[in-house]
Design a protein around this motif. Structure first.
Motif, PDB file in Angstrom:
ATOM      1  N   LEU A  47      29.908  33.016  15.068  1.00  0.00           N
ATOM      2  CA  LEU A  47      28.941  34.051  15.440  1.00  0.00           C
ATOM      3  C   LEU A  47      28.628  34.996  14.289  1.00  0.00           C
ATOM      4  CD1 LEU A  47      27.260  35.580  17.578  1.00  0.00           C
ATOM      5  CD2 LEU A  47      29.349  36.867  18.144  1.00  0.00           C
ATOM      6  N   GLN A  48      29.651  35.400  13.550  1.00  0.00           N
ATOM      7  CA  GLN A  48      29.463  36.369  12.462  1.00  0.00           C
ATOM      8  C   GLN A  48      29.532  35.639  11.118  1.00  0.00           C
ATOM      9  OE1 GLN A  48      32.709  38.993  13.931  1.00  0.00           O
ATOM     10  NE2 GLN A  48      31.158  40.615  13.914  1.00  0.00           N
ATOM     11  N   HIS A  49      28.469  35.745  10.337  1.00  0.00           N
ATOM     12  CA  HIS A  49      28.355  35.021   9.080  1.00  0.00           C
ATOM     13  C   HIS A  49      28.104  36.003   7.942  1.00  0.00           C
ATOM     14  CE1 HIS A  49      27.648  31.334  11.543  1.00  0.00           C
ATOM     15  NE2 HIS A  49      27.050  32.212  12.333  1.00  0.00           N
ATOM     16  N   GLY A  50      28.871  35.884   6.865  1.00  0.00           N
ATOM     17  CA  GLY A  50      28.718  36.787   5.726  1.00  0.00           C
ATOM     18  C   GLY A  50      28.563  36.032   4.413  1.00  0.00           C
ATOM     19  N   PHE A  51      27.682  36.535   3.550  1.00  0.00           N
ATOM     20  CA  PHE A  51      27.451  35.960   2.216  1.00  0.00           C
ATOM     21  C   PHE A  51      27.731  37.023   1.159  1.00  0.00           C
ATOM     22  CE2 PHE A  51      24.011  34.324   5.052  1.00  0.00           C
ATOM     23  CZ  PHE A  51      24.528  33.044   5.261  1.00  0.00           C
ATOM     24  N   MET A  52      28.377  36.626   0.090  1.00  0.00           N
ATOM     25  CA  MET A  52      28.570  37.502  -1.068  1.00  0.00           C
ATOM     26  C   MET A  52      28.149  36.731  -2.325  1.00  0.00           C
ATOM     27  SD  MET A  52      32.341  39.144  -0.533  1.00  0.00           S
ATOM     28  CE  MET A  52      33.118  38.925   1.061  1.00  0.00           C
TER      29      MET A  52
END
Length: 340
Positions: A331-336
């Motif tokens: 559900l929660q997606h993060g990009f760095m």
């Protein structure tokens, strides 16, 4: 935003004398943190600390001694949960009588940042972000915004979470962890739902000064969705927006965790890259927990020590432009985007 100091306590040998080649295995599907002696914490205070507070301060104090900071920014989802349950149990055990204050004081997520402020005598900006699987990404964004406002400041940035018995049992019943015993050496080859539980603390000194920096965090972005095509599209936009013209992504550091229900998101992300881009994975080192992406950022700072068991696909390109993609519960997606 530039990283100048970093420290990590995790299930592997990541504190002080780093050895990523030797892989510590889980016990009962739990990758528990390899805690040091905590020489920087006074014994009288240490024995009252919960595990999340202990790990967070243990990882932070060595780098806080090297650099004065203007504020403390921490991301955590379940920090202090174990103390919270102990306090609630005390209410029942003592029939609402005289309760020990220690568990109550450390039962909230902001106890980690608060104790850091007290021990380092820091009276500046002190905040804790509690956003489940995006807690660290929100803390990272906060640090970047603060440095845009105050470019001459230094900040302590960190992510901390523990395996609490309460949360582990609930998450296990919810199908988050594998039912059979699994070695982290074979985590990615097990075609079954669930992962292995993990915990840890990663801390960074960040500022806006490029001189002698270890890495630069160029951008961070996150989204709530269950659609893998939407994740792929957003990552594609993220790369197009931030990677300089004529350059490519050299490494994708993937949060793949052995859960076959989430594999579609990582497969969609990997499909955007050609043979120029290496693909590495890290969850077999630290296990699955909400702020595991902080360990990924610590690993980027230590990219020269990456062992072969982290590499899924290797290219000949030098690792300069690195993308971290992490996904929590589908559900929660993060990009760095980090440049080293």
């Amino acid at each position: 935003m530039y990283i100048h100091q970093y420290s990590c306590i995790s299930p592997q040998q990541t504190f002080e004398q780093v050895d990523l080649g030797t892989l510590n295995e889980p016990i009962e599907n739990k990758l528990k943190a390899k805690e040091p002696a905590y020489e920087n914490i006074p014994p009288g205070i240490l024995r009252r600390m919960g595990k999340a507070v202990r790990m967070g301060i243990g990882a932070a104090m060595p780098i806080l001694k090297q650099q004065t900071v203007s504020g403390i920014i921490i991301g955590t989802a379940n920090g202090g949960m174990e103390d919270c349950i102990k306090f609630l149990n005390q209410i029942i055990d003592y029939e609402e009588g005289m309760l020990a204050p220690g568990n109550f004081v450390q039962s909230t997520p902001n106890a980690i940042a608060a104790q850091m402020g007290l021990l380092s005598k820091n009276k500046g900006y002190n905040i804790t972000h509690v956003h489940r699987g995006l807690a660290f990404e929100n803390a990272l964004l906060d640090a970047m915004m603060m440095l845009k406002e105050h470019p001459h400041n230094n900040y302590l940035l960190g992510g901390v979470d523990e395996i609490s018995a309460y949360n582990y049992n609930i998450d296990f019943l919810d199908g988050c962890y594998k039912k059979g015993m699994v070695s982290n050496r074979h985590l990615y080859s097990t075609n079954s739902p669930g992962s292995i539980a993990g915990e840890g603390a990663a801390m960074f000194i960040v500022n806006a000064n490029a001189a002698n920096a270890i890495a630069q965090v160029k951008a961070v972005q996150f989204i709530h969705t269950t659609d893998s095509d939407e994740v792929k599209h957003l990552l594609q936009q993220f790369i197009a927006q931030h990677i300089p013209a004529g350059e490519k992504v050299d490494v994708l550091l993937s949060g793949e965790n052995g859960d076959n229900r989430l594999l579609k998101y990582y497969t969609a992300a990997e499909s955007l890259f050609d043979e120029h881009t290496s693909v590495a994975r890290f969850k077999h080192l630290c296990g699955e927990y909400p702020t595991a992406s902080s360990v990924a950022l610590w690993l980027v700072c230590n990219k020269h020590q990456w062992p072969a068991h982290m590499i899924k696909k290797r290219s000949a390109a030098a690792a300069q432009n690195i993308i971290i993609y992490n996904n929590y519960r589908g559900l929660q997606h993060g990009f760095m985007y980090i440049v080293v």
